[in-house]
Write a protein that holds these residues in place. Structure first.
Motif, PDB file in Angstrom:
ATOM      1  N   GLU A 105      31.922  12.710  40.767  1.00 56.46           N
ATOM      2  CA  GLU A 105      32.884  11.593  40.730  1.00 56.46           C
ATOM      3  C   GLU A 105      32.641  10.739  39.498  1.00 56.46           C
ATOM      4  O   GLU A 105      33.572  10.341  38.793  1.00 56.46           O
ATOM      5  CB  GLU A 105      32.714  10.751  42.012  1.00 56.46           C
ATOM      6  N   LEU A 154      46.135   6.338  41.388  1.00 57.15           N
ATOM      7  CA  LEU A 154      45.743   4.926  41.250  1.00 57.15           C
ATOM      8  C   LEU A 154      45.990   4.432  39.832  1.00 57.15           C
ATOM      9  O   LEU A 154      46.590   3.366  39.611  1.00 57.15           O
ATOM     10  CB  LEU A 154      44.262   4.822  41.591  1.00 57.15           C
ATOM     11  N   GLN A 177      39.679  13.664  45.161  1.00 53.29           N
ATOM     12  CA  GLN A 177      39.330  12.376  44.534  1.00 53.29           C
ATOM     13  C   GLN A 177      40.021  12.242  43.178  1.00 53.29           C
ATOM     14  O   GLN A 177      40.526  11.171  42.826  1.00 53.29           O
ATOM     15  CB  GLN A 177      37.816  12.282  44.342  1.00 53.29           C
ATOM     16  N   LYS A 182      28.421  -1.100  49.367  1.00 51.65           N
ATOM     17  CA  LYS A 182      28.377  -0.408  48.083  1.00 51.65           C
ATOM     18  C   LYS A 182      28.288   1.092  48.318  1.00 51.65           C
ATOM     19  O   LYS A 182      27.320   1.588  48.904  1.00 51.65           O
ATOM     20  CB  LYS A 182      27.160  -0.918  47.293  1.00 51.65           C
ATOM     21  N   GLU A 183      29.314   1.788  47.903  1.00 57.91           N
ATOM     22  CA  GLU A 183      29.301   3.237  48.096  1.00 57.91           C
ATOM     23  C   GLU A 183      28.750   3.926  46.854  1.00 57.91           C
ATOM     24  O   GLU A 183      29.090   3.554  45.740  1.00 57.91           O
ATOM     25  CB  GLU A 183      30.722   3.743  48.381  1.00 57.91           C
ATOM     26  N   GLU A 184      27.904   4.888  47.062  1.00 54.07           N
ATOM     27  CA  GLU A 184      27.306   5.573  45.913  1.00 54.07           C
ATOM     28  C   GLU A 184      28.303   6.583  45.345  1.00 54.07           C
ATOM     29  O   GLU A 184      29.098   7.173  46.064  1.00 54.07           O
ATOM     30  CB  GLU A 184      26.016   6.292  46.345  1.00 54.07           C
ATOM     31  N   PHE A 185      28.212   6.773  44.031  1.00 53.69           N
ATOM     32  CA  PHE A 185      29.040   7.778  43.381  1.00 53.69           C
ATOM     33  C   PHE A 185      28.376   9.142  43.527  1.00 53.69           C
ATOM     34  O   PHE A 185      27.155   9.254  43.445  1.00 53.69           O
ATOM     35  CB  PHE A 185      29.093   7.519  41.872  1.00 53.69           C
ATOM     36  N   GLN A 214      43.542  11.259  43.726  1.00 54.99           N
ATOM     37  CA  GLN A 214      43.641   9.855  44.147  1.00 54.99           C
ATOM     38  C   GLN A 214      43.438   8.900  42.970  1.00 54.99           C
ATOM     39  O   GLN A 214      44.183   7.940  42.811  1.00 54.99           O
ATOM     40  CB  GLN A 214      42.604   9.569  45.233  1.00 54.99           C
ATOM     41  N   TYR A 215      42.439   9.205  42.151  1.00 53.67           N
ATOM     42  CA  TYR A 215      42.184   8.344  40.979  1.00 53.67           C
ATOM     43  C   TYR A 215      43.356   8.378  40.004  1.00 53.67           C
ATOM     44  O   TYR A 215      43.747   7.354  39.458  1.00 53.67           O
ATOM     45  CB  TYR A 215      40.897   8.765  40.256  1.00 53.67           C
ATOM     46  N   LEU A 228      35.278  10.198  36.277  1.00 58.88           N
ATOM     47  CA  LEU A 228      35.738   8.916  35.740  1.00 58.88           C
ATOM     48  C   LEU A 228      35.326   8.749  34.284  1.00 58.88           C
ATOM     49  O   LEU A 228      36.099   8.254  33.454  1.00 58.88           O
ATOM     50  CB  LEU A 228      35.197   7.762  36.587  1.00 58.88           C
TER      51      LEU A 228
END
Lengths: 178, 139
Positions: free
Chosen positions: B9, B48, B41, B2-5, B44-45, B13
């Motif tokens: 970031e 995506l 980021q 689990k990566e933290e935001f 990339q988002y 979102l």
């Protein structure tokens, strides 16, 4: 010629007019396929679930009172049936799992283009993330609509959506634009 | 894993999926200007999300509606068939009981008349009351 609206088609379907019901199936095939296929993949089960959605809808024609939009009602059935199917199958015999077994993860990684890689990463998301991401990111429903369809609080939808995107970005980070 | 935001970031979102306050918008704008990592980021988002968004409606292939209608028709016929056979089973049992009663009546009856066969007793002449309607009326 003006197309009959949903209310009229529903009334006619309740009265046994199969042609009217067929028009409803044609009208909502797209949105229903749009949520089932990302969850189950382009598999024969996806179409079976699609058929089941409309058969259940046919059985409950008299129960549908129009409290929610017909699209919302159908998509809710589609999501629930897809998640049930996913649980049942646990996706052990998926296309990608077979590939992985044959080639090893690294081999698969090299074989896939970006879209395939994304589908692969999407397939590996947890069901609750997959449901939210399908509605919001693939089908383009608003976050409020997504939360409404899934009957979850808006905050939960937002956090699942963020988590799903993060997982996808991390698994695709090497392939996405820097 | 689990990566933290990071705070930015998460805000990034959030800004795409719901409304953000003017203060949050300012924070994000400043981060985008000064932080190359969050800019990367963001790209990339966005990439995506573009890849994920379906450009045209999906479908289950040609004649899906016809296949659904066929399934419904077939299932309705199946249900009718099952109901018919469910009740037919009871109809056969009932018929069997009636035949058995009929045969037992024939065997037990000492007189082979229609009433006897159906288990109806023959009334003796003494039991029949003659009603003289004229007599009653003239009383």
């Amino acid at each position: 010629m003006v197309e009959p609206d949903d209310t009229e088609l529903l009334e006619r379907s309740r009265g046994g007019d199969m042609a009217a019901f067929k028009l409803l199936v044609q009208r909502y095939e797209g949105p229903v396929a749009g949520v089932i296929k990302p969850i189950l993949g382009n598999t024969p089960e996806a179409e079976d679930v699609g058929q089941e959605v409309f058969i259940r809808f046919y059985d409950s024609l008299n129960k549908f009172r129009g409290d929610s939009k017909l699209s919302t009602y159908l998509i809710r059935i589609a999501i629930n049936l897809s998640l049930n199917e996913l649980k049942r199958k646990k996706r052990t015999n998926s296309h990608y799992a077979t590939l992985e077994a044959a080639e090893g993860v690294k081999g698969v990684d090299e074989m896939m283009d970006l879209k395939e890689h994304l589908d692969y990463a999407f397939e590996r998301l947890e069901p609750e993330f997959k449901a939210v991401a399908t509605l919001r990111l693939i089908e383009g429903y608003s976050t409020e609509e997504t939360a409404g369809i899934l009957e979850i609080p808006l905050g939960t939808a937002l956090s699942r959506l963020a988590r799903a995107q993060q997982k996808l970005r991390i698994s695709l980070s090497k392939k996405l634009k820097p | 894993m689990k990566e933290e935001f990071s705070e930015h970031e998460e805000l990034l979102l959030k800004s795409w999926d719901t409304s953000v306050t003017p203060q949050e918008r300012e924070t994000l704008a400043a981060a985008m200007q000064n932080n190359p990592a969050i800019r990367s980021q963001s790209d990339q988002y966005q990439h995506l999300r573009t890849l994920l968004l379906r450009p045209q409606p999906d479908s289950f292939g040609p004649f899906f509606a016809e296949r659904v209608m066929y399934m419904i028709k077939q299932r309705t016929q199946q249900i009718d068939y099952l109901i018919f056979f469910f009740f037919k089973k009871y109809q056969i049992v009932l018929l069997g009981v009636l035949v058995a009663l009929f045969i037992s009546n024939i065997l037990l009856s000492d007189q082979l008349s229609v009433k006897g066969i159906f288990g109806l007793e023959q009334e003796a002449d003494d039991d029949v009351f003659a009603i003289d309607i004229y007599e009653d009326l003239t009383k």
